[in-house]
Design an enzyme around this catalytic site. Structure first.
Site, PDB file in Angstrom:
ATOM      1  N   ASP A  67      21.809 -79.418  -8.326  1.00  0.00           N
ATOM      2  CA  ASP A  67      20.680 -80.068  -7.655  1.00  0.00           C
ATOM      3  C   ASP A  67      19.766 -80.784  -8.639  1.00  0.00           C
ATOM      4  O   ASP A  67      19.884 -80.608  -9.860  1.00  0.00           O
ATOM      5  CB  ASP A  67      19.886 -79.029  -6.836  1.00  0.00           C
ATOM      6  CG  ASP A  67      19.631 -77.728  -7.584  1.00  0.00           C
ATOM      7  OD1 ASP A  67      19.814 -77.689  -8.822  1.00  0.00           O
ATOM      8  OD2 ASP A  67      19.233 -76.745  -6.965  1.00  0.00           O
ATOM      9  N   HIS A 140      17.323 -68.891  -1.213  1.00  0.00           N
ATOM     10  CA  HIS A 140      18.026 -70.183  -1.320  1.00  0.00           C
ATOM     11  C   HIS A 140      19.044 -70.180  -2.460  1.00  0.00           C
ATOM     12  O   HIS A 140      18.904 -69.438  -3.439  1.00  0.00           O
ATOM     13  CB  HIS A 140      17.048 -71.375  -1.422  1.00  0.00           C
ATOM     14  CG  HIS A 140      16.366 -71.571  -2.731  1.00  0.00           C
ATOM     15  ND1 HIS A 140      15.133 -72.156  -2.852  1.00  0.00           N
ATOM     16  CD2 HIS A 140      16.737 -71.283  -4.015  1.00  0.00           C
ATOM     17  CE1 HIS A 140      14.793 -72.223  -4.123  1.00  0.00           C
ATOM     18  NE2 HIS A 140      15.746 -71.706  -4.842  1.00  0.00           N
ATOM     19  N   GLU A 145      17.652 -74.427   1.524  1.00  0.00           N
ATOM     20  CA  GLU A 145      16.534 -73.599   1.957  1.00  0.00           C
ATOM     21  C   GLU A 145      16.879 -72.912   3.280  1.00  0.00           C
ATOM     22  O   GLU A 145      17.698 -73.431   4.057  1.00  0.00           O
ATOM     23  CB  GLU A 145      15.297 -74.490   2.159  1.00  0.00           C
ATOM     24  CG  GLU A 145      14.851 -75.229   0.900  1.00  0.00           C
ATOM     25  CD  GLU A 145      14.083 -74.340  -0.066  1.00  0.00           C
ATOM     26  OE1 GLU A 145      14.332 -73.121  -0.130  1.00  0.00           O
ATOM     27  OE2 GLU A 145      13.225 -74.882  -0.781  1.00  0.00           O
TER      28      GLU A 145
END
Ligand code: F6R
Length: 243
Positions: A67, A140, A145
């Protein structure tokens, strides 16, 4: 899924690095899925130590990061790109062209295409052999999330209030934390051949309890790992204290 409990952060980091080393010895051109955050810092330190002692070679390894924030430049000290270069990429002999970091600018015209292209690159590399994960205080993984449903592939996500609060420790104020990120989806993570989730400290104990209690829910994304046939949850005693 297997849960391994160790004494402390140091032991978790050493054992995690040993598992990565084992992966590279089994397959020297492994594809690694990598995480950032405070949890894997110790593991990266150990891997760098092994590399310096000539015990590990990263020259044939490919990496895909999980990410990245949207709206921070690659040079911003809190970008995950900067983190990876500082803690790992610039310290070992990994080839720059084999490093893959997701990246989405604020004014990207077609974010869905950027995400699709990232997933395609993972596929073309043969899929991820070993995916490293941390876990958020809300359960998470990556920036997946808690939600009613979760996308399978890479996507653009709005960060939860809890994550903004938790990550504000790296910024001068919560207002500075980007509100959006690009993240691999839970499918991209679950398709990895092996998964290693790391957690340390009492602050992670509720998330660990809620993730590995025998139930699966996208409201606690890490709980999905219970369905993976080759996942290891390597946590210290504090993180395991509510199991
Ligand atoms: C980072 C990532 C996040 C972190 C999680 C825990 O690439 O994917 O899911 O692993 O937020 O962060 P730390 O380790 O800082 O507690």
């Amino acid at each position: 899924m297997e849960i391994r409990i160790v004494d402390d952060y140091r032991e978790m980091s050493e054992k995690a690095a040993a598992l990565v080393a084992e992966q590279l010895r089994d397959k020297n051109n492994s594809v690694l899925g990598l995480a950032t955050g405070s949890t894997p810092e110790g593991m990266y330190k150990e891997l760098v130590k092994m590399y310096r002692k000539s015990c590990l070679d990263f020259s044939t390894v490919t990496t895909f990061n999980l990410d990245e924030y949207v709206g921070l430049s690659n040079q911003h000290p809190q970008s995950y790109c900067a983190y990876m270069h500082k803690h790992f990429f610039d310290c070992v002999n990994i080839k720059p062209e084999k490093i893959n970091l997701p990246s989405l600018s604020k004014n990207e015209a077609d974010p869905a295409k950027v995400c699709r292209d990232y997933d395609r690159k993972i596929e073309q590399a043969g899929g991820i052999d070993l995916q490293i994960l941390g876990i958020g205080v809300n359960g998470h993984i990556g920036f997946n999330e808690p939600a009613k449903n979760l996308p399978v592939g890479t996507y653009l996500v709005g960060l939860s209030a809890e994550t903004i609060e938790a990550n504000s420790r790296f910024f001068s104020s919560p207002e500075e934390v980007p509100r959006k990120a690009i993240t691999m989806g839970v499918g991209s993570i679950m398709f990895a051949k092996r998964i290693l989730l790391l957690a340390s400290g009492k602050s992670k104990a509720p998330a660990i309890r809620d993730s590995f209690n025998g139930y699966v829910t996208t409201e606690v994304p890490a709980s999905l790992l219970q369905l993976h046939h080759n996942s290891i949850v390597l946590i210290d005693k504090d993180a395991a204290s509510l199991l």
